[in-house]
Each structure stands twice: as structure tokens, then as C-alpha cells.
Design a protein around this motif. Structure first.
Motif, mmCIF file in Angstrom:
data_model
loop_
_atom_site.group_PDB
_atom_site.id
_atom_site.type_symbol
_atom_site.label_atom_id
_atom_site.label_comp_id
_atom_site.label_asym_id
_atom_site.label_seq_id
_atom_site.Cartn_x
_atom_site.Cartn_y
_atom_site.Cartn_z
ATOM 1 N N ARG A 463 0.237 -4.623 -9.358
ATOM 2 C CA ARG A 463 0.547 -3.550 -8.404
ATOM 3 C C ARG A 463 0.154 -2.197 -8.986
ATOM 4 N NH1 ARG A 463 3.148 -5.112 -3.977
ATOM 5 N NH2 ARG A 463 4.312 -7.083 -3.983
ATOM 6 N N ASP A 464 -0.327 -1.320 -8.117
ATOM 7 C CA ASP A 464 -0.788 -0.007 -8.576
ATOM 8 C C ASP A 464 0.289 1.059 -8.542
ATOM 9 O OD1 ASP A 464 -0.471 0.468 -5.883
ATOM 10 O OD2 ASP A 464 -2.536 1.082 -5.510
ATOM 11 N N GLY A 465 1.504 0.707 -8.101
ATOM 12 C CA GLY A 465 2.584 1.681 -8.023
ATOM 13 C C GLY A 465 2.618 2.463 -6.733
ATOM 14 N N ALA A 466 1.641 2.241 -5.861
ATOM 15 C CA ALA A 466 1.596 2.963 -4.587
ATOM 16 C C ALA A 466 1.444 2.002 -3.419
ATOM 17 C CB ALA A 466 0.439 3.962 -4.595
ATOM 18 N N GLY A 467 1.864 0.757 -3.603
ATOM 19 C CA GLY A 467 1.787 -0.208 -2.518
ATOM 20 C C GLY A 467 0.510 -1.013 -2.480
ATOM 21 N N GLY A 468 -0.405 -0.761 -3.419
ATOM 22 C CA GLY A 468 -1.665 -1.506 -3.438
ATOM 23 C C GLY A 468 -1.755 -2.398 -4.667
ATOM 24 N N TRP A 469 -2.964 -2.900 -4.921
ATOM 25 C CA TRP A 469 -3.180 -3.839 -6.022
ATOM 26 C C TRP A 469 -4.426 -3.471 -6.820
ATOM 27 C CZ3 TRP A 469 0.211 -7.707 -7.232
ATOM 28 C CH2 TRP A 469 1.166 -8.043 -6.271
ATOM 29 N N HIS A 470 -4.316 -3.544 -8.134
ATOM 30 C CA HIS A 470 -5.478 -3.499 -9.018
ATOM 31 C C HIS A 470 -5.923 -4.941 -9.258
ATOM 32 C CE1 HIS A 470 -4.101 0.607 -10.785
ATOM 33 N NE2 HIS A 470 -4.795 0.753 -9.673
ATOM 34 N N LEU A 471 -7.202 -5.206 -9.114
ATOM 35 C CA LEU A 471 -7.720 -6.571 -9.189
ATOM 36 C C LEU A 471 -8.793 -6.676 -10.272
ATOM 37 C CD1 LEU A 471 -8.207 -6.982 -5.331
ATOM 38 C CD2 LEU A 471 -6.250 -7.780 -6.667
ATOM 39 N N VAL A 472 -8.829 -7.825 -10.959
ATOM 40 C CA VAL A 472 -9.858 -8.045 -11.976
ATOM 41 C C VAL A 472 -10.370 -9.469 -11.895
ATOM 42 C CG1 VAL A 472 -8.840 -6.356 -13.564
ATOM 43 C CG2 VAL A 472 -8.236 -8.764 -13.779
ATOM 44 N N ALA A 486 -6.094 -0.855 -1.739
ATOM 45 C CA ALA A 486 -5.100 0.180 -1.457
ATOM 46 C C ALA A 486 -4.027 -0.357 -0.520
ATOM 47 C CB ALA A 486 -5.785 1.398 -0.844
ATOM 48 N N ARG A 487 -2.948 0.365 -0.408
ATOM 49 C CA ARG A 487 -1.855 -0.035 0.466
ATOM 50 C C ARG A 487 -2.370 -0.253 1.890
ATOM 51 N NH1 ARG A 487 3.861 3.286 1.158
ATOM 52 N NH2 ARG A 487 4.895 1.754 2.506
ATOM 53 N N GLY A 488 -2.000 -1.390 2.453
ATOM 54 C CA GLY A 488 -2.432 -1.714 3.804
ATOM 55 C C GLY A 488 -3.708 -2.530 3.863
ATOM 56 N N VAL A 489 -4.393 -2.679 2.709
ATOM 57 C CA VAL A 489 -5.623 -3.475 2.658
ATOM 58 C C VAL A 489 -5.280 -4.871 2.147
ATOM 59 C CG1 VAL A 489 -7.898 -3.707 1.606
ATOM 60 C CG2 VAL A 489 -7.051 -1.446 2.270
ATOM 61 N N ALA A 490 -5.667 -5.900 2.871
ATOM 62 C CA ALA A 490 -5.385 -7.271 2.453
ATOM 63 C C ALA A 490 -6.138 -7.572 1.164
ATOM 64 C CB ALA A 490 -5.792 -8.247 3.545
ATOM 65 N N PRO A 491 -5.434 -7.957 0.092
ATOM 66 C CA PRO A 491 -6.121 -8.156 -1.193
ATOM 67 C C PRO A 491 -6.952 -9.433 -1.273
ATOM 68 C CG PRO A 491 -3.780 -8.639 -1.417
ATOM 69 C CD PRO A 491 -3.975 -8.111 -0.026
ATOM 70 N N VAL A 492 -6.567 -10.488 -0.542
ATOM 71 C CA VAL A 492 -7.250 -11.774 -0.694
ATOM 72 C C VAL A 492 -8.734 -11.688 -0.322
ATOM 73 C CG1 VAL A 492 -7.327 -14.181 0.047
ATOM 74 C CG2 VAL A 492 -5.120 -13.084 -0.430
ATOM 75 N N PRO A 493 -9.108 -11.116 0.818
ATOM 76 C CA PRO A 493 -10.545 -11.001 1.106
ATOM 77 C C PRO A 493 -11.297 -10.190 0.047
ATOM 78 C CG PRO A 493 -9.250 -10.610 3.086
ATOM 79 C CD PRO A 493 -8.281 -10.628 1.958
ATOM 80 N N LEU A 494 -10.643 -9.154 -0.490
ATOM 81 C CA LEU A 494 -11.293 -8.356 -1.533
ATOM 82 C C LEU A 494 -11.483 -9.177 -2.803
ATOM 83 C CD1 LEU A 494 -12.475 -5.732 -2.512
ATOM 84 C CD2 LEU A 494 -10.159 -4.926 -3.049
ATOM 85 N N VAL A 495 -10.506 -10.035 -3.113
ATOM 86 C CA VAL A 495 -10.646 -10.919 -4.274
ATOM 87 C C VAL A 495 -11.880 -11.803 -4.116
ATOM 88 C CG1 VAL A 495 -9.654 -12.929 -5.430
ATOM 89 C CG2 VAL A 495 -8.232 -10.920 -4.986
ATOM 90 N N GLU A 496 -12.041 -12.385 -2.935
ATOM 91 C CA GLU A 496 -13.196 -13.263 -2.700
ATOM 92 C C GLU A 496 -14.506 -12.491 -2.828
ATOM 93 O OE1 GLU A 496 -12.816 -16.381 -2.621
ATOM 94 O OE2 GLU A 496 -10.630 -16.260 -2.530
ATOM 95 N N LEU A 497 -14.504 -11.251 -2.347
ATOM 96 C CA LEU A 497 -15.710 -10.430 -2.456
ATOM 97 C C LEU A 497 -16.005 -10.097 -3.909
ATOM 98 C CD1 LEU A 497 -17.951 -8.792 -1.073
ATOM 99 C CD2 LEU A 497 -16.349 -6.880 -0.906
#
Length: 574
Positions: A463-472, A486-497
Motif C-alpha cells: 500500500r502507498d499510504g494514500a489508498g493505492g498500491w506500489h507494484l513490483v 493509484a486509489r480507485g485504479v484496479a491493481p490486478v489489470p495493472l499487474v498483468e500489464l
């Protein structure tokens, strides 16, 4: 009517001065020595945005008489303090009044010294607020011709203060408010518009630093890496920041006092930058740029590949050799050849490996036993006194302790330290103990980082502390991709990308599979931090159960014992 807040300009970094709360304080005391003398009066004015939002004023029963000279100066007599609240009552009220504000005083060390001494006497923790001294600020802003004296009375007259200082706490605090506002107008003309810049403005700033402030204007307020470049486009310095604009701008203020860096700033003609998704990506990119450019003004990580490894030679009677190249089963990396040689000697002694360098044939050994054989430290395979099969137990033990499958070698060296201590040879025991601690630490690091490098692909989030996620996305210990949902953005599709577009990593040989040690260590620290979640891995990420990790607590205790110069075995030897 619009209620939108005006957008801050690039010059308004950090907390704008107009939004900063200041508490201007003045004390009257029985003398000039904090701790020996006592507070007799406190006056404080709270201001924000140029407006007074609160005042506090009270006499303080010091519990002692007021010296005649002080009474004449301030008008405060011993009789006036009778019935006044004690400092034990007043101090908590003042600290509450000043909570969260910048503390301002004329000759601040005097006033804060008394306040800190009172806190110490009462057992109250000093809250360590930011402190601004108007004497120091005046000396930075005003010339000697304009202000030969920076006494409060002289500055109040210079700036036409509405309150005349009288050596009474509230009057002097009110006069200091007018002086502060006048000084803030002056520093605003010099480009100081935030609290951070104001606090950094007090130290001396070179003319060269001031001239280069424009180099930061194009940088964004986002995490990333910055590169100072010289007149020949050479990279002078590389660094990371969570806010690129603010960090680079700090090089052109008084907060930067390092002589080498000031010299670098004077040489720089441009600052390039790389925006990053989060601090981990910035840290990895910094390491890679340091390795690529070896900037002259960076002191660390400019030669990440200059490391040493301890390996078993490939022959009938293997020995330990110190090499530059990472290989399968190697121990390391070491930052110096001396450290690698010391570890090799310790392992050889504990496992019975030979330390001579001639190549020995398994079929027709030749030679005569050396002095080490006579001392019982070598079985003399060179003279045919030890078979290759019997000798093989030593290399197997070394390979096992390096891989973490068996820690028998560590128990052997521990026993030797105990024997030295038991014989009263405490100095030798302490030296041996320190060598064992160093060996455990390098084994632990090798096994910990090797475990991560062994995973072909690992995806993690925090978690980034502002409702979003840092991904690696990590591949063979290297950072292959980084992203931010960022907050409100679905992380799973971004992970796949991220996985689909991640850097292709071709693993190399050795326990770290060719990855730079510092990069693997940086990624490992991020993954091991609380709150990090593993999304998926291509295989298990695990360290060996019999590895050096089980010796970590002992190594820490033994290291502490070494620093405290206590018994060589330390406390709680396993």
C-alpha cells in the motif's frame, strides 16, 4: 463565487509560510543560566498568515527571590511573584499552546534553553519543535550598515514595530512578531516562500548555489532519480528523491553544507531526471546509474561489480580460492580480498581443507609433509597420507555450510572459540569469535539474497499510504518492472500489464545468478518490510532451515559483546 484554492507555484515548496503557524515566545528570568536560574514570566503570541490567533501571558512563581539588578531591568519583583502559578502549572499549558507550531524567539537559544531545562526538571519530554531565531535571521537578511545592532529594541525601531520592547515577556513577544513579519518580507524577496526553505536559509549559501537554483525549476514533484551533469555532459552526481523538485532545490540552499557537494553544484550545468513509480524503483535505478557512470562526487556504489568470492577449486583435492568471478556454490560477495581470505582460512581450518596451492594428483601424490602436517592442521594428501575419498569430507562440509544444508562447520569453529576461552586465552578467543561473527553474517547474506535470486519471477504489492498500491515484478533477484495503482485504479489489470511488459532477465551463474548484490539486497529489504504482499511467485521463496539465519541471534549478541568488551563468548552463546 469560486472557492477553488489557488495552485501553488514551483517556488512554494513544502509548507507555505502563509499557512505556517508560529508561536513567538519571550521569557523573563532570574538570570542568564538555564538550570541554575528560573523563569519568572512567559509571554507568547500565536500567529498565522500575518494574523494574531492567540496570546498567552503569565507571571511564574520561581520559588526564589528576584535579584535587584533583574528587578530593576524588568520591573518584576519578588513580591509580584507571590501567588503566581508555578512552572509546573505553566509549562504544560505553554507546551499545549505551542503544539504543532514553529517556535520563534529573539535569541532563541536563551529561551529554548530555559524551557528545555524546565522540561528536564519536571520529567517532560521536550517536543523538539522547529525553532527560528530572529537574531540569526536578521543577521542573514540585514547588512551591518542597515542594522549595526540586532538587539530587539534596535530592530523594533528599524521596522517601526507597533509595540515597544519593555523587558516584559508579552510586550517583547509582540515586538518580536513585528520584527518577524518584516524579516519574512525580506526573505520572500530572496525567493524563500516555504517553512522548509526558511529553516534552510539560515546557514550561509554560496553565490554559486544561488545562481544554480533555476536548474531545479523543470523537475516534477514526484519520486525518481536525478543526475547532475557537468559542462562536458559528464554525470557528476546521482541521487534519489521522493520529491525530485524539492530535493534538488535543497542543493541550492544553506541546508547543503558538504564541501564536495557545493563544489559539484558549482560545476553542474544541468540536472536530468527519471520519474519513477515509487522509491524502490528509484533506488534500483540509482544503483544502475552509479554502476554505469561512476560519478566522481558519489562516494558509494560506484563500482558494484568489484567484489570477491570464495570458491572450491575443481581438482581431486579441492582447496578454497579467492576469485573475482561469481560461480556456482561460491561464498560472498566480499567487499575486500582480505575479508574473503580470512573467511577462506577459517573454513579451511574448520573442515580440514589444505591451504597449499600446488595441484595434487589423485593417482600419484608426490611430496613430503609440510609444517602444517606436523602441527596437526593438515593430513598431508600431497604425500599420499590421505586418500581423495577421505579428503572429500572437507569440501562437502564447506559446500553444505555455504548452501545452508548443514551447519556442522559453524559448530566446529564455535567449539574452538570455547576451548580458547576455557584455556584462558581470552584475546585469541575474542579474535576467533569476531571471525565467526563475520562468517555468519556473510553466510546469512549469501543465503538470504540467493533465496530471492533463485525465484524466476515474483510479483508483490504494498500500500502507498494514500489508498493505492506500489507494484513490483522481480525476476532472478532483479527489479524487472515497477508500477503504481493509484486509489480507485484496479491493481490486478495493472499487474498483468507489468508482467507482460517487464524486462527480460537472463540469469547468470552463481548464487545471485549474476544479479548485482546491492540491487538484490535493496529489493529484498522492500519485500521483507511489513505490509508487503506477495501476489504470486513462479516457485517457492525460502531460505534453508539449517542456514546461517538460525545463527543470526547469536551473531548479534556476540557482536554486542565485542563492542562492550565482555567475555569472549558473549551472552547466551548457542
Amino acid at each position: 463565487m469560486s472557492t477553488a484554492t489557488a495552485q501553488l507555484t514551483f517556488d512554494e515548496l513544502g509548507t507555505p509560510l502563509r499557512d505556517t503557524t508560529f508561536v513567538v515566545v519571550d521569557l523573563e528570568t532570574t538570570g542568564g543560566s538555564a538550570g541554575a536560574d528560573a523563569i519568572t514570566e512567559i509571554g507568547a503570541v500565536k500567529i498565522r498568515g500575518g494574523q494574531v490567533i492567540g496570546e498567552l501571558a503569565t507571571l511564574v512563581d520561581s520559588g526564589r527571590g528576584v535579584p535587584p539588578m533583574i528587578a530593576e531591568l524588568t520591573g518584576i519583583t519578588t513580591a509580584m511573584l507571590v501567588g503566581a502559578p508555578s512552572v509546573r502549572t505553566v509549562l504544560p499549558s505553554f507546551l499545549e499552546f505551542a503544539a504543532g507550531a514553529v517556535l520563534v524567539a529573539h535569541n532563541a537559544p536563551f529561551d529554548t534553553g530555559f524551557l528545555r531545562a524546565a522540561c528536564t526538571e519536571m520529567g517532560i519530554a521536550w517536543p523538539r519543535p522547529p525553532v527560528l531565531c530572529t537574531v540569526k535571521l536578521a543577521r542573514r537578511v540585514l547588512t551591518r550598515d542597515e542594522a549595526p545592532s540586532v538587539r530587539l529594541s534596535a530592530l523594533a525601531q528599524l521596522f517601526h514595530a507597533t509595540t515597544t520592547p519593555t523587558h516584559r515577556a508579552l510586550d517583547d513577544a509582540r515586538a518580536t512578531v513585528d520584527v518577524l513579519h518584516a524579516l519574512l518580507e525580506r526573505v520572500g524577496n530572496l525567493g524563500v516562500h516555504s517553512l522548509e526553505e526558511l529553516l534552510a536559509f539560515l546557514p550561509e549559501v554560496t553565490a554559486g548555489q544561488r545562481r544554480k537554483r533555476g536548474l531545479a525549476e523543470h523537475l516534477p514533484h514526484s519520486p525518481g532519480v536525478y543526475l547532475f551533469r557537468g559542462p562536458g555532459e559528464e554525470v557528476l552526481y546521482v541521487g534519489t528523491a521522493t520529491d525530485l523538485h524539492r530535493r534538488v532545490r535543497s542543493y541550492f540552499t544553506g541546508s547543503e553544507t558538504r564541501r564536495r557537494i557545493r563544489e559539484m553544484v558549482n560545476l553542474a550545468v544541468r540536472v536530468d531526471h527519471v520519474e519513477c513509480a515509487h522509491p524502490l524503483e528509484a533506488g534500483v535505478r540509482e544503483l544502475r546509474l552509479l554502476g554505469a557512470h561512476a560519478p566522481p562526487y558519489n562516494r558509494r556504489s560506484t563500482h558494484p561489480h568489484r567484489r570477491w568470492w570464495v570458491v572450491l577449486t575443481d581438482e581431486a583435492f579441492p582447496r578454497l580460492s579467492v576469485v573475482r568471478t561469481e560461480r556456482e556454490g561460491a561464498l560472498g560477495p566480499f567487499r575486500s580480498r582480505g575479508g574473503a581470505s580470512e573467511a577462506a582460512e577459517l573454513l579451511a581450518g574448520a573442515s580440514g581443507l589444505r591451504t597449499c596451492t600446488p595441484r595434487i594428483s589423485a593417482r600419484t601424490p608426490r611430496g613430503s609433509p609440510c609444517a602444517l602436517h606436523e602441527m596437526g592442521r593438515c593430513a598431508a594428501p600431497c604425500a599420499g597420507l590421505q586418500s581423495a575419498d577421505a579428503y572429500g569430507a572437507g569440501p562437502r562440509a564447506v559446500a553444505a555450510v555455504v548452501a545452508g544444508t548443514d551447519d556442522a562447520v559453524l559448530h566446529t569453529v564455535r567449539t574452538r572459540v570455547e576451548e580458547l576461552a576455557g584455556a584462558g586465552r581470552f584475546e585469541s578467543a575474542a579474535t576467533a569469535r569476531d571471525q565467526v561473527v563475520a562468517l555468519v553474517q556473510v553466510l546469512r547474506r549469501r543465503q538470504r539474497l540467493g533465496a530471492l535470486a533463485a525465484v524466476d519471477e515474483l510479483v508483490a504489492a504494498r500500500r502507498d499510504g494514500a489508498g493505492g498500491w506500489h507494484l513490483v515484478v522481480v525476476r532472478a533477484g532483479r527489479l524487472a518492472a515497477a508500477g503504481h495503482a493509484a486509489r480507485g485504479v484496479a491493481p490486478v489489470p495493472l499487474v498483468e500489464l507489468l508482467v507482460a511488459s517487464a524486462e527480460t532477465v537472463v540469469p547468470g551463474p552463481g548464487p545471485l545468478r549474476g544479479a548485482p548484490e546491492e540491487e538484490v539486497a535493496l529489493v529484498a529489504r522492500w519485500l521483507e518490510a511489513p505490509g508487503t504482499r506477495l501476489v504470486r511467485t513462479s516457485g517457492p521463496w525460502a531460505e534453508p532451515a539449517s542456514g546461517a539465519g538460525s545463527w543470526g541471534a547469536w551473531a548479534q549478541r556476540a557482536g554486542a559483546a565485542a563492542q562492550e568488551a565482555v567475555h569472549p563468548l558473549g551472552r547466551g552463546w548457542p
